[in-house]
Design an enzyme around this catalytic site. Structure first.
Site, PDB file in Angstrom:
ATOM      1  N   THR A   1      44.845  39.606  39.501  1.00 34.72           N
ATOM      2  CA  THR A   1      45.885  38.754  40.099  1.00 34.72           C
ATOM      3  C   THR A   1      45.818  38.913  41.616  1.00 34.72           C
ATOM      4  OG1 THR A   1      47.312  39.094  38.193  1.00 34.72           O
ATOM      5  CG2 THR A   1      48.340  38.226  40.183  1.00 34.72           C
TER       6      THR A   1
ATOM      7  N   LYS B   1      49.309  31.803  38.383  1.00 32.98           N
ATOM      8  CA  LYS B   1      49.637  33.176  37.973  1.00 32.98           C
ATOM      9  C   LYS B   1      50.789  33.732  38.823  1.00 32.98           C
ATOM     10  CE  LYS B   1      49.550  37.342  36.459  1.00 32.98           C
ATOM     11  NZ  LYS B   1      50.291  37.659  35.259  1.00 32.98           N
TER      12      LYS B   1
ATOM     13  N   LYS C   1      53.483  43.615  44.269  1.00 31.91           N
ATOM     14  CA  LYS C   1      52.368  42.883  44.910  1.00 31.91           C
ATOM     15  C   LYS C   1      52.443  41.397  44.574  1.00 31.91           C
ATOM     16  CE  LYS C   1      48.840  42.817  42.456  1.00 31.91           C
ATOM     17  NZ  LYS C   1      48.171  42.040  41.399  1.00 31.91           N
TER      18      LYS C   1
HETATM   19  P1  NAP Z   1      45.398  49.358  36.992  1.00 33.05           P
HETATM   20  O1  NAP Z   1      45.536  50.074  35.686  1.00 33.05           O
HETATM   21  O2  NAP Z   1      46.074  49.890  38.198  1.00 33.05           O
HETATM   22  O3  NAP Z   1      43.840  49.172  37.261  1.00 33.05           O
HETATM   23  C1  NAP Z   1      43.365  48.750  38.500  1.00 33.05           C
HETATM   24  C2  NAP Z   1      41.847  48.767  38.520  1.00 33.05           C
HETATM   25  O4  NAP Z   1      41.404  48.404  39.834  1.00 33.05           O
HETATM   26  C3  NAP Z   1      41.240  50.147  38.228  1.00 33.05           C
HETATM   27  O5  NAP Z   1      40.033  49.984  37.519  1.00 33.05           O
HETATM   28  C4  NAP Z   1      40.975  50.668  39.642  1.00 33.05           C
HETATM   29  O6  NAP Z   1      39.960  51.652  39.698  1.00 33.05           O
HETATM   30  C5  NAP Z   1      40.518  49.411  40.315  1.00 33.05           C
HETATM   31  N1  NAP Z   1      40.601  49.500  41.782  1.00 33.05           N
HETATM   32  C6  NAP Z   1      41.718  49.608  42.540  1.00 33.05           C
HETATM   33  N2  NAP Z   1      41.388  49.635  43.851  1.00 33.05           N
HETATM   34  C7  NAP Z   1      40.043  49.566  43.917  1.00 33.05           C
HETATM   35  C8  NAP Z   1      39.106  49.543  44.979  1.00 33.05           C
HETATM   36  N3  NAP Z   1      39.493  49.582  46.270  1.00 33.05           N
HETATM   37  N4  NAP Z   1      37.797  49.478  44.668  1.00 33.05           N
HETATM   38  C9  NAP Z   1      37.384  49.431  43.377  1.00 33.05           C
HETATM   39  N5  NAP Z   1      38.212  49.429  42.329  1.00 33.05           N
HETATM   40  C10 NAP Z   1      39.532  49.485  42.592  1.00 33.05           C
HETATM   41  O7  NAP Z   1      45.925  47.858  36.874  1.00 33.05           O
HETATM   42  P2  NAP Z   1      46.019  46.863  35.630  1.00 33.05           P
HETATM   43  O8  NAP Z   1      47.388  46.940  35.063  1.00 33.05           O
HETATM   44  O9  NAP Z   1      44.819  47.025  34.749  1.00 33.05           O
HETATM   45  O10 NAP Z   1      45.975  45.471  36.419  1.00 33.05           O
HETATM   46  C11 NAP Z   1      44.767  44.935  36.929  1.00 33.05           C
HETATM   47  C12 NAP Z   1      45.063  43.551  37.492  1.00 33.05           C
HETATM   48  O11 NAP Z   1      45.600  42.724  36.454  1.00 33.05           O
HETATM   49  C13 NAP Z   1      46.118  43.527  38.614  1.00 33.05           C
HETATM   50  O12 NAP Z   1      45.781  42.512  39.515  1.00 33.05           O
HETATM   51  C14 NAP Z   1      47.414  43.193  37.884  1.00 33.05           C
HETATM   52  O13 NAP Z   1      48.352  42.590  38.727  1.00 33.05           O
HETATM   53  C15 NAP Z   1      46.896  42.252  36.819  1.00 33.05           C
HETATM   54  N6  NAP Z   1      47.692  42.172  35.582  1.00 33.05           N
HETATM   55  C16 NAP Z   1      48.192  43.289  35.008  1.00 33.05           C
HETATM   56  C17 NAP Z   1      48.935  43.191  33.837  1.00 33.05           C
HETATM   57  C18 NAP Z   1      49.532  44.392  33.153  1.00 33.05           C
HETATM   58  O14 NAP Z   1      50.439  44.185  32.322  1.00 33.05           O
HETATM   59  N7  NAP Z   1      49.119  45.609  33.424  1.00 33.05           N
HETATM   60  C19 NAP Z   1      49.144  41.941  33.265  1.00 33.05           C
HETATM   61  C20 NAP Z   1      48.601  40.797  33.870  1.00 33.05           C
HETATM   62  C21 NAP Z   1      47.866  40.939  35.034  1.00 33.05           C
HETATM   63  P3  NAP Z   1      40.320  53.236  39.596  1.00 33.05           P
HETATM   64  O15 NAP Z   1      40.354  53.541  38.133  1.00 33.05           O
HETATM   65  O16 NAP Z   1      39.215  53.902  40.330  1.00 33.05           O
HETATM   66  O17 NAP Z   1      41.656  53.424  40.277  1.00 33.05           O
END
Ligand code: NAP
Length: 286
Positions: free
Chosen positions: A95, A170, A238
């Protein structure tokens, strides 16, 4: 088709696993290498870099935290664009705002790759069950080619046109969700201070036109003070921040989202960013 997946967080890990379960050859990469191990155990190849993931794949998917991460992984040193072969596809499901998506699209085009943005609606459980709602835009041919893989991750997908339209849709959806959550918190607080039973409030909401899976799923845990993370609060803030910027750009007043963002920012400042977004309730409850 050889697939790649980068960003194995709460959402990315189960989404990648569903590609494997669907019978695809899969190469994965994550900044923190330990997150790759469950995927390796399930049969994925693990790459050293995002570039190597893209080099090994016909289509590479990404699920990254925020605009900074999306840009760093797409276009940084050892990023996707350093490995993407001409004609290969990159589908970023993170997102982000439309401007970031356009930057990623330009970087991919500069190496003769093809790009689709495909953020998702739905959280951890739908990611595990392959029932996300996918909001895609960009290269239509790549979207069609990626469709069988997208269908392993989602139950519904829509194609919204040019790059930016998926990102905007989104943000609109999550802006509504953020405002619903803070309205729900206000109701819980007002009920509690008025000597009304919060469980009774939940039951009344559930019985009427305001019933919805979010109040139903989160409400009991919020009352119990349980905030096991499905959607991190820092990501909700965010999304509100990016939606407010879109509101500025479009000259649309967003007073409800502005108020919601104030509450989520307060929760973030209080150190609750890694809890579930429903932990914004603690701003009222503490
Ligand atoms: P998350 O668990 O915080 O995972 C974030 C991912 O991004 C991890 O693999 C992290 O790697 C990586 N990352 C962060 N900063 C980075 C960087 N500078 N360089 C390389 N990799 C980096 O988040 P999530 O919940 O899976 O969400 C991921 C995305 O989907 C976000 O944009 C969120 O808004 C969206 N989303 C989430 C949900 C939900 O319910 N969780 C639903 C819809 C959409 P590390 O493991 O090394 O930290």
């Amino acid at each position: 088709m050889r697939l790649g997946f980068v960003g194995l967080g709460i959402m990315g890990a189960p989404m990648a696993l569903n590609l494997l379960k669907g019978g695809h050859e899969l190469t994965v990469w994550n900044r923190t290498a330990a997150a790759c191990e469950p995927l390796r155990a399930a049969g994925a190849a693990v790459a050293e870099t995002a570039a190597a993931t893209a080099a090994a794949s016909d289509i590479t998917f990404a699920m990254l935290a925020d605009p900074e991460a999306a840009l760093a992984v797409a276009d940084g040193p050892e990023g996707i664009c350093a490995g993407l072969r001409p004609g290969a596809g990159y589908v970023d499901m993170s997102t982000v705002d439309a401007a970031t998506s356009a930057q990623v699209a330009a970087a991919v085009a500069a190496v003769a790759g093809r790009f689709v943005e495909a953020p998702v609606s739905g959280t951890k459980a739908p990611a595990e069950q392959g029932t996300l709602i996918i909001l895609a835009a960009g290269d239509r041919e790549l979207y069609d080619q990626a469709a069988p893989a997208l269908d392993l991750m989602g139950k519904k997908r829509v194609f919204l046109g040019a790059v930016g339209q998926g990102a905007r849709m989104k943000l609109v959806v999550n802006m509504i969700m953020g405002g619903m959550m803070t309205a729900f918190c206000e109701g819980l607080a007002l009920a509690g201070n008025s000597d009304l039973d919060p469980e009774e409030l939940l039951a009344i909401l559930e019985a009427g036109a305001l019933a919805n899976p979010m109040f139903r799923g989160k409400g009991p845990n919020m009352i119990a003070g349980h905030f096991g993370v499905a959607f991190p609060l820092k990501h909700m803030q965010k999304d509100l921040r990016l939606a407010l910027a879109l509101g500025q750009e479009q000259a649309v007043a967003l007073p409800t989202a502005t108020a919601a963002n104030d509450r989520f920012t307060a929760a973030l400042t209080a150190g609750d960013g890694n809890l579930d977004f429903s932990a914004v309730w603690r701003v009222w409850d503490d």
